[in-house]
Design a protein around this motif. Structure first.
Motif, short mmCIF file in Angstrom:
data_model
loop_
_atom_site.label_atom_id
_atom_site.label_comp_id
_atom_site.label_asym_id
_atom_site.label_seq_id
_atom_site.Cartn_x
_atom_site.Cartn_y
_atom_site.Cartn_z
N ALA A 103 0.85 -1.18 0.00
CA ALA A 103 0.00 0.00 0.00
C ALA A 103 0.90 1.24 0.00
O ALA A 103 1.97 1.23 0.60
CB ALA A 103 -0.91 0.01 1.22
N SER A 142 1.12 5.68 0.16
CA SER A 142 0.47 6.87 0.70
C SER A 142 1.15 8.14 0.23
O SER A 142 2.34 8.13 -0.12
CB SER A 142 0.50 6.85 2.24
OG SER A 142 -0.28 5.81 2.76
N SER A 182 -4.16 7.37 0.77
CA SER A 182 -3.54 6.06 0.67
C SER A 182 -4.27 5.22 -0.35
O SER A 182 -5.46 5.43 -0.60
CB SER A 182 -3.55 5.34 2.02
OG SER A 182 -2.78 6.01 2.98
N ASN A 185 -4.51 0.96 -1.81
CA ASN A 185 -4.13 -0.43 -1.52
C ASN A 185 -3.24 -0.97 -2.64
O ASN A 185 -3.10 -0.33 -3.69
CB ASN A 185 -5.37 -1.29 -1.31
CG ASN A 185 -6.19 -1.51 -2.59
OD1 ASN A 185 -6.20 -0.66 -3.48
ND2 ASN A 185 -6.88 -2.62 -2.65
N ARG A 224 -8.80 0.45 -4.01
CA ARG A 224 -9.35 1.07 -2.79
C ARG A 224 -8.44 2.19 -2.36
O ARG A 224 -7.21 2.04 -2.33
CB ARG A 224 -9.49 0.05 -1.67
CG ARG A 224 -10.63 -0.94 -1.85
CD ARG A 224 -10.97 -1.59 -0.53
NE ARG A 224 -9.84 -2.30 0.05
CZ ARG A 224 -9.60 -3.59 -0.14
NH1 ARG A 224 -10.40 -4.31 -0.90
NH2 ARG A 224 -8.57 -4.16 0.43
N THR A 278 2.93 2.83 2.87
CA THR A 278 2.04 3.05 4.00
C THR A 278 2.59 2.43 5.26
O THR A 278 2.43 2.97 6.35
CB THR A 278 0.64 2.49 3.68
OG1 THR A 278 0.12 3.15 2.51
CG2 THR A 278 -0.32 2.70 4.84
#
Length: 114
Positions: free
Chosen positions: A33, A35, A50, A52, A57, A99
């Motif tokens: 993930a 960000s 952020s 995925n 998502r 992330t």
């Protein structure tokens, strides 16, 4: 080692748009993930968005929701941030990061001003 290089920042008028890019290398990008965070002068790090690993998502805080859109291209190891309706309080250095990690790239400056 992990390398993250942001680009696309600049000076834009209020209400304008910018698209930030982040090139990633040194890790399994498609499994992580990613960000975007930002830091304005004299302030702490603020989460911006952020996404995925699969890119289907995304999450946003209220300050960027409905104005910013994060996306990624796993084939190119790239993550993007489309920023619309920019405001002066969006002025900051923008960083991309995994992330799961605090490690960031050098950042790209965004200045929103007349």
């Amino acid at each position: 080692q992990v390398q993250l290089v942001e680009s696309g920042g600049g000076l834009v008028q209020p209400g304008g748009s910018l698209r930030l890019s982040c090139s990633a290398s040194g890790f399994n990008f498609s499994a992580e993930a990613m960000s975007w965070v930002r830091q304005a002068p004299g302030k702490g790090i603020e989460w911006v968005s952020s996404i995925n690993p699969g890119g289907d998502r995304a999450g946003y805080p209220p300050s960027s929701k409905d104005r910013f859109t994060i996306s990624r291209d796993n084939a190119k190891n790239m993550v993007y941030l489309q920023m619309n309706k920019l405001r002066p309080d969006d002025s900051a250095v923008y960083f991309c990061k995994k992330t799961s990690s605090v490690e960031r790239g050098p950042g790209t400056q965004v200045t929103v001003s007349l």
